[in-house]
Design a protein around this motif. Sequence first.
Motif, PDB file in Angstrom:
ATOM      1  N   THR A 215       0.817  -1.212   0.000  1.00 55.93           N
ATOM      2  CA  THR A 215       0.000   0.000   0.000  1.00 55.93           C
ATOM      3  C   THR A 215       0.853   1.266   0.000  1.00 55.93           C
ATOM      4  O   THR A 215       0.448   2.280  -0.565  1.00 55.93           O
ATOM      5  CB  THR A 215      -0.953   0.005   1.206  1.00 55.93           C
ATOM      6  OG1 THR A 215      -0.210  -0.196   2.411  1.00 55.93           O
ATOM      7  CG2 THR A 215      -1.985  -1.093   1.076  1.00 55.93           C
TER       8      THR A 215
ATOM      9  N   THR B  61      -0.028   5.200   6.891  1.00 51.36           N
ATOM     10  CA  THR B  61      -0.154   3.752   6.753  1.00 51.36           C
ATOM     11  C   THR B  61       0.806   3.029   7.695  1.00 51.36           C
ATOM     12  O   THR B  61       0.432   2.052   8.353  1.00 51.36           O
ATOM     13  CB  THR B  61       0.134   3.335   5.299  1.00 51.36           C
ATOM     14  OG1 THR B  61      -0.904   3.857   4.452  1.00 51.36           O
ATOM     15  CG2 THR B  61       0.192   1.828   5.152  1.00 51.36           C
TER      16      THR B  61
ATOM     17  N   PRO C  36      -5.114  -0.161   3.686  1.00 55.22           N
ATOM     18  CA  PRO C  36      -4.389  -1.373   4.079  1.00 55.22           C
ATOM     19  C   PRO C  36      -5.040  -2.103   5.246  1.00 55.22           C
ATOM     20  O   PRO C  36      -4.888  -3.322   5.366  1.00 55.22           O
ATOM     21  CB  PRO C  36      -2.993  -0.853   4.461  1.00 55.22           C
ATOM     22  CG  PRO C  36      -3.184   0.587   4.760  1.00 55.22           C
ATOM     23  CD  PRO C  36      -4.263   1.032   3.823  1.00 55.22           C
TER      24      PRO C  36
END
Length: 412
Positions: free
Chosen positions: A154, A277, A331
């Motif tokens: 991701t 992330t 994600p």
Amino acid sequence: MPNAPEPNPAVTPASARPVSRGFMLISLTAVVLVGFNLRAGITSASALFHDLQLYLGYGPFVAALLPSIPTLVFAAAGAATAWLARRLGLTGTLLLALCVLTAGLGFRALPTTWALLAGTVVAMCGIALCNVAMPSFIRQHFAHKTSMMTGVYTITMSIGATAASALSVPLALASGSPTIGLATWSLLAFAAVLAFIPFVFMTRVEKGTAPKPAGTSPLSLLRTKRGLVITGLFSVQALMAYSLMSWLPSVLIFRSMSPAQAGVILGVLQLTSIPATIFALWLVNKHNMLRGAIIMCSVGVALGIAGLLVLPLSLAWLCAVSMGVGFAVFPLVLLVISHSGDTAEEATAMSTLAQSVGYLLATSGPFGMGLLFAATGSWTLPLILLICIAGVQLVLGVVAASYRKTIPERVQ
């Protein structure tokens, strides 16, 4: 409605067998290069929508349809991924997808509206296959490092999207044509094809010794609460993401920002999603805070969208940062999908269901925003509706987080 069956710890993925360092390096390279391509083909067009409409002269219907093509195609083509994977294998399916992506992106160089639309449809077919197959590919080849590899995948998606957002306008200016500037991203897809070819041949060595898995019907998962919740969560996060990736530059241009600056702001959003992330996966992996990570993402994207309505244009970068935090939910959803069954085949079925249905529903986001803007002459109502969608995402995310205890292995 019954929950999905408890995973069987005795099931050992094929990737648990010892593999060579070279095989793992090629696998990692494949994941990275696929990730680079999966949003670059979308955000590169988003930054050029204004210029493309002026250059090709199409009307408001095509302007609303163009950003809706990715989610429509993802819904249709993604549904075929499980069928293709059973016949070609995951690696064969991914190689085919990358070839299709390369051809579609290259076709968009032709300076006509029909070529832009047709090339986008073909390219998005390739991305759709990758979207569905990659969670299972990671599950199969990185079974004990699922969280780490989901993060790598991701993050590279965000890097590719950031580069495409920031560079598409300069590339178009340098080439003298927005369509040629758009088509240059086919070179990145071609690099992924070249890198994937040796990986396909290496996986064939093991193919004959592996038992043929039983197929799992994606439709059967609709009878489970887990299947419905995961599909709903994927739908709303996709609607949010593709609405913003498609129209954020246009929203900013409407407020008198230059197209080049608007593309950079979209790049800031994508760039922010990288550390977001990493942090979100760290919360899940080290502190088992999946629920908290999803709440953080949902609140972040809602605040960023609200900022577009009330903050001055000079603070658009701050809105992009907040929305970038929200993009880290992707994600987390992939992680839930990749652990949604005992085997990679069951995870592929869940991925097929969530993405085919999810992207079909998500099409209402970019298409609806375009039509609402054309009807009202303002982005206010579309942005308010996106804030409401963020609230739905928060509720579904909290429910999905309760499934964390049934994941068959602790992610690394």
